[in-house]
Design a protein around this motif. Structure first.
Motif, PDB file in Angstrom:
ATOM      1  N   UNK A   1      86.831  43.688  61.680  1.00  0.00           N
ATOM      2  CA  UNK A   1      87.819  44.565  62.318  1.00  0.00           C
ATOM      3  C   UNK A   1      87.990  44.180  63.793  1.00  0.00           C
ATOM      4  N   UNK A   2      86.866  43.907  64.443  1.00  0.00           N
ATOM      5  CA  UNK A   2      86.944  43.595  65.872  1.00  0.00           C
ATOM      6  C   UNK A   2      87.123  42.096  66.123  1.00  0.00           C
ATOM      7  N   UNK A   3      86.843  41.286  65.099  1.00  0.00           N
ATOM      8  CA  UNK A   3      86.935  39.838  65.278  1.00  0.00           C
ATOM      9  C   UNK A   3      85.767  39.300  66.086  1.00  0.00           C
TER      10      UNK A   3
ATOM     11  N   UNK B   1      86.920  35.626  65.968  1.00  0.00           N
ATOM     12  CA  UNK B   1      88.182  35.210  66.584  1.00  0.00           C
ATOM     13  C   UNK B   1      88.051  35.202  68.086  1.00  0.00           C
ATOM     14  N   UNK B   2      88.725  34.232  68.682  1.00  0.00           N
ATOM     15  CA  UNK B   2      88.702  34.162  70.152  1.00  0.00           C
ATOM     16  C   UNK B   2      89.651  35.188  70.739  1.00  0.00           C
TER      17      UNK B   2
ATOM     18  N   UNK C   1      87.911  39.933  50.879  1.00  0.00           N
ATOM     19  CA  UNK C   1      87.956  38.754  49.994  1.00  0.00           C
ATOM     20  C   UNK C   1      87.026  37.644  50.477  1.00  0.00           C
TER      21      UNK C   1
ATOM     22  N   UNK D   1      89.877  29.285  56.865  1.00  0.00           N
ATOM     23  CA  UNK D   1      89.631  30.618  56.291  1.00  0.00           C
ATOM     24  C   UNK D   1      90.378  31.660  57.126  1.00  0.00           C
ATOM     25  N   UNK D   2      90.302  31.526  58.461  1.00  0.00           N
ATOM     26  CA  UNK D   2      90.924  32.520  59.346  1.00  0.00           C
ATOM     27  C   UNK D   2      92.446  32.476  59.286  1.00  0.00           C
ATOM     28  N   UNK D   3      93.005  31.295  58.983  1.00  0.00           N
ATOM     29  CA  UNK D   3      94.471  31.182  58.964  1.00  0.00           C
ATOM     30  C   UNK D   3      95.028  31.396  57.551  1.00  0.00           C
ATOM     31  N   UNK D   4      94.150  31.669  56.582  1.00  0.00           N
ATOM     32  CA  UNK D   4      94.606  31.856  55.196  1.00  0.00           C
ATOM     33  C   UNK D   4      94.961  33.324  54.939  1.00  0.00           C
ATOM     34  N   UNK D   5      95.811  33.559  53.944  1.00  0.00           N
ATOM     35  CA  UNK D   5      96.178  34.951  53.636  1.00  0.00           C
ATOM     36  C   UNK D   5      95.065  35.660  52.862  1.00  0.00           C
ATOM     37  N   UNK D   6      93.924  35.798  53.484  1.00  0.00           N
ATOM     38  CA  UNK D   6      92.789  36.464  52.831  1.00  0.00           C
ATOM     39  C   UNK D   6      92.284  37.602  53.714  1.00  0.00           C
ATOM     40  N   UNK D   7      91.820  38.659  53.063  1.00  0.00           N
ATOM     41  CA  UNK D   7      91.294  39.797  53.815  1.00  0.00           C
ATOM     42  C   UNK D   7      89.807  39.595  54.058  1.00  0.00           C
ATOM     43  N   UNK D   8      89.253  40.428  54.950  1.00  0.00           N
ATOM     44  CA  UNK D   8      87.813  40.370  55.224  1.00  0.00           C
ATOM     45  C   UNK D   8      87.035  40.612  53.940  1.00  0.00           C
TER      46      UNK D   8
END
Lengths: 253, 308
Positions: A246-248, A252-253, A101, A92-99
Motif C-alpha cells: 500500500x505504501x510502496x 517503489x521509489x 497476486x 513485476x512492478x510494471x505488470x498489471x498485477x495486484x499486491x
C-alpha cells in the motif's frame, strides 16, 4: 484476478527450485535426517520416553517444524529479494498485477516447496524411528498453515532487506534459536516453572506443540491456543505485506 | 490526432529532497514515435518510471488510453511494454522461459507461435534455449525488447534501447521499431544517439532539469530552430572582412580563404542574394559555395545550453 500472472510467478519460482534441487530439497532433508540418526536412533535409545512417546519419535514433529520454518523463511525471502537485488523487479512492478497476486505467486511457491519438503522429511523419519500420526488432517493443516505463515514472514523479510546479510539475520539469529528453545527437542513441561513461563512467550512453542499433538496427542499447550496463535501470526504477516504494498515502502521509489 | 497517453501536471520529489520532475504536461499521439531527449539526470527515466508504475508520482495524473494509471492500473499497464535502460535480466533463465513468463505476467494466454515470431523478429530464435547469462550485452538488450513485445503492448517505452549495441544490431532494432509503428504501436524512446531520433521520430520532446522545455514536430523543430551556414571558398586570400560586409557578421577562416555566413533556416529574408552581390561588388572572387544545416543534435545542445 490476473490468474495467469499468479501462475507465471508461481511456476517461475517452482522452476527455480527444480534448478536448485540439491540446495532446496536434498540438503535440508539430509541435515534433518542426521538429527534423526544422532538424536533418534543413537542417543535417543538412552533417553527415557517423554509422556509415553519414545524420544526418537518425540522429536520428529519438532524437527519437521524447524526445517519448515527456516526453509519457508529462506525460500520466500530469497524469491522476492533476488529480483530486487538484480533489478528484474521492474517487470513485476510494471505488470498489471495486484499486491495480492504477487504475494500469492511468491508465497504460494515458497509454501509449496516447504510442504513438499515437510512431507519428504516425514517419510524419511519413518526409516529411522517408529511413527504414528493420530490426526492426519490436523497434521496436514498445521503443515500447510505454518508453511504459508512463515513464507509470508520470509516474503516480508525479502521486501525489507537491503543486503544479503539482513536476509540471513532473522532466520539465523531469531528463528533458529527460537525453534531450538521452542520445545523441538523437549517438552517445556520438564523445565522449571520460571523457564516454562518464559517459553510461553516464544510463539514457536505453540506451533511445535500443536503439530506434535496431531502425531501423538501429546501437547504442551492446548490445541485451541496453538491454532489461535498460528491464526494471529498469519493475520499479522498479511497485514504487514498489505502495508508494504500500500505504501510502496522499499518497493517503489 | 488522438492522444493515447496523457501526462498532466506530473511532478516527482524523491525522499532525499531531490526534485526530479517539475510539473510535466505531455500528450503522446496514437501511433507516433516520440523521442524524449535530455542530458543525464534530466528526469527521462523518472518520467518513464511514473508512467509504468515503478515510481510513485508526487503529484499529477497519467492516463493511458482513458485508464488512470493508479486507479485503473491494470487497464493502463496491460497496454504498456517497457524496455529499461539497465540490463536487468534473469541470468539463470532461458530466453524462451523469460519471454513466456512476461506474457503470462501481463495476463496474456500462452501463444508459442507469437513468442516464436517475436524472437525471430529480434534475431534471437537460435538462442531461445540459451541461458541469458551466456548472451552478450547486445543480445541481452534484445531479450528485454522481446520480453516487452511478448505481451503485445500498444505503447512501447524504449529507454536508451541501443546503448551498448553495435551498429549492425542497432540498424536491425530500428527495423523492428519501424515494423511496430507500421502495426500501430506507439513508441516512446529516449536515446543518446540523437541522429537516431532525427532519423526515426515524428515528434521530439526535450527535458532538462526536470522540465519539459520543448515538444515539437521534428520537421517543424528542424525548420524553426535549425541554422544554415553558407561557406564561400575564395580565390584569393583575405586579411580581414571588408567593412561593407559587416552587417552579415561573416566569419573569416583562419587561412583567410573562406567566409562563412550563418542564418536562420526559417528566415523569410535571408539576404543571400544581397550578400553575393556585395561580395562581387567588393571584388571578392568565389571558388566554391557550400551550405550546411544544423542537425537535431546541434539544436538539442543549443536548447539545453540556453536553458542551463
Amino acid at each position: 484476478m490476473n490468474h495467469r500472472a499468479v501462475w507465471a510467478i508461481y511456476s517461475f519460482e517452482m522452476a527455480r527450485t527444480g534448478r536448485t534441487l540439491f540446495q532446496s530439497i536434498v540438503s535440508p532433508v539430509l541435515s534433518t535426517s542426521l538429527y534423526f540418526v544422532v538424536f533418534g536412533a543413537a542417543i535417543g535409545s538412552r533417553i527415557p520416553e517423554i509422556e509415553g512417546v519414545g524420544y526418537g519419535s518425540f522429536i520428529v514433529p519438532g524437527l519437521i517444524m524447524m526445517t519448515l520454518l527456516t526453509q519457508s523463511v529462506m525460500n520466500a525471502s530469497f524469491g522476492i529479494y533476488f529480483p530486487r537485488f538484480v533489478g528484474t523487479i521492474f517487470e513485476i512492478l510494471s505488470a498489471p498485477v495486484s499486491a495480492l497476486e504477487i504475494t500469492l505467486g511468491y508465497v504460494g511457491a515458497a509454501a509449496t516447496k516447504s510442504i513438499i519438503l515437510g512431507l519428504i522429511i516425514l517419510a524419511t523419519a519413518g526409516f529411522f524411528v517408529p511413527l504414528k500420526i493420530a490426526h492426519p488432517l490436523w497434521m496436514l493443516a498445521f503443515l500447510v498453515f505454518t508453511s504459508v505463515t512463515f513464507s509470508l514472514l520470509g516474503f516480508i523479510i525479502g521486501l525489507w532487506a537491503e543486503g544479503f546479510e539482513k536476509l540471513q539475520i532473522i532466520p539465523l539469529l531469531i528463528i533458529t534459536p527460537l525453534t531450538f528453545l521452542g520445545g523441538s527437542f523437549y517438552s517445556i513441561n520438564v523445565l522449571p516453572p520460571f523457564w516454562q513461563a518464559v517459553s510461553l512467550a516464544n510463539p514457536i512453542v505453540y506451533l511445535v506443540s500443536g503439530f506434535r499433538w496431531s502425531f501423538y496427542e501429546v501437547a504442551d499447550v492446548s490445541l485451541t491456543v496453538s491454532v489461535a496463535m498460528i491464526a494471529v501470526f498469519l493475520v499479522a504477516c498479511l497485514a504487514i505485506v498489505w502495508w508494504f504494498f500500500k505504501t510502496g515502502y522499499k518497493i517503489k521509489k | 490526432m488522438q492522444s493515447i497517453l496523457s501526462i498532466k501536471n506530473v511532478s516527482k520529489t524523491y525522499a532525499s529532497g531531490f526534485q526530479a520532475l517539475k510539473s510535466i504536461d505531455l500528450e503522446i499521439r496514437r501511433g507516433e514515435i516520440f523521442a524524449l531527449l535530455g542530458p543525464n539526470g534530466a528526469g527521462k527515466t523518472t518520467l518513464i518510471g511514473i508512467v509504468c508504475g515503478i515510481v510513485k508520482a508526487s503529484s499529477g495524473t497519467v492516463t493511458v488510453d482513458g485508464h488512470d494509471n493508479v486507479r485503473d492500473y491494470r487497464g493502463a499497464r496491460e497496454m504498456i511494454g517497457l524496455v529499461p535502460q539497465e540490463l536487468h535480466t534473469d541470468s539463470f533463465e532461458t530466453v524462451w522461459a523469460t519471454c513466456t513468463f512476461s506474457r503470462g505476467l501481463f495476463g496474456k494466454p500462452a501463444n508459442p507461435a507469437f513468442v516464436e515470431k517475436v524472437l525471430k523478429d529480434v534475431s534471437l530464435w537460435d538462442k531461445k534455449d540459451s541461458k541469458i547469462m551466456t548472451l552478450s550485452g547486445g543480445m541481452k538488450r534484445r531479450v528485454l525488447i522481446a520480453k516487452a513485445l511478448a505481451h503485445e503492448p500498444d505503447i512501447l517505452f524504449l529507454d536508451e534501447p541501443t546503448a551498448g549495441v553495435d551498429v549492425e544490431l542497432r540498424k536491425d532494432m530500428w527495423e523492428v521499431v519501424r515494423a511496430l509503428r507500421a502495426k500501430g504501436v506507439t513508441i516512446i524512446l529516449t536515446t543518446h544517439y540523437i541522429e537516431e531520433a532525427e532519423l526515426m521520430a515524428d515528434r521530439v520532446g526535450v527535458i532538462n532539469k526536470g522540465e519539459l522545455i520543448l515538444v515539437e514536430d521534428k520537421a517543424e523543430l528542424m525548420r524553426k530552430l535549425g541554422k544554415k551556414q553558407m561557406t564561400f571558398e575564395l580565390q584569393q586570400k583575405l586579411d580581414a572582412v571588408p567593412e561593407a560586409l559587416a552587417p552579415y557578421k561573416l566569419a573569416l577562416a583562419a587561412d583567410g580563404r573562406a567566409l562563412t555566413y550563418t542564418y536562420e533556416a526559417q528566415g523569410e529574408h535571408r539576404g543571400v542574394t544581397r550578400l553575393v552581390e556585395e561580395l562581387l561588388r567588393q571584388n571578392i572572387r568565389l571558388k566554391d559555395i557550400a551550405t550546411t544545416q544544423s542537425s537535431l543534435e546541434d539544436i538539442f545542445v543549443d536548447l539545453v545550453r540556453k536553458d542551463g
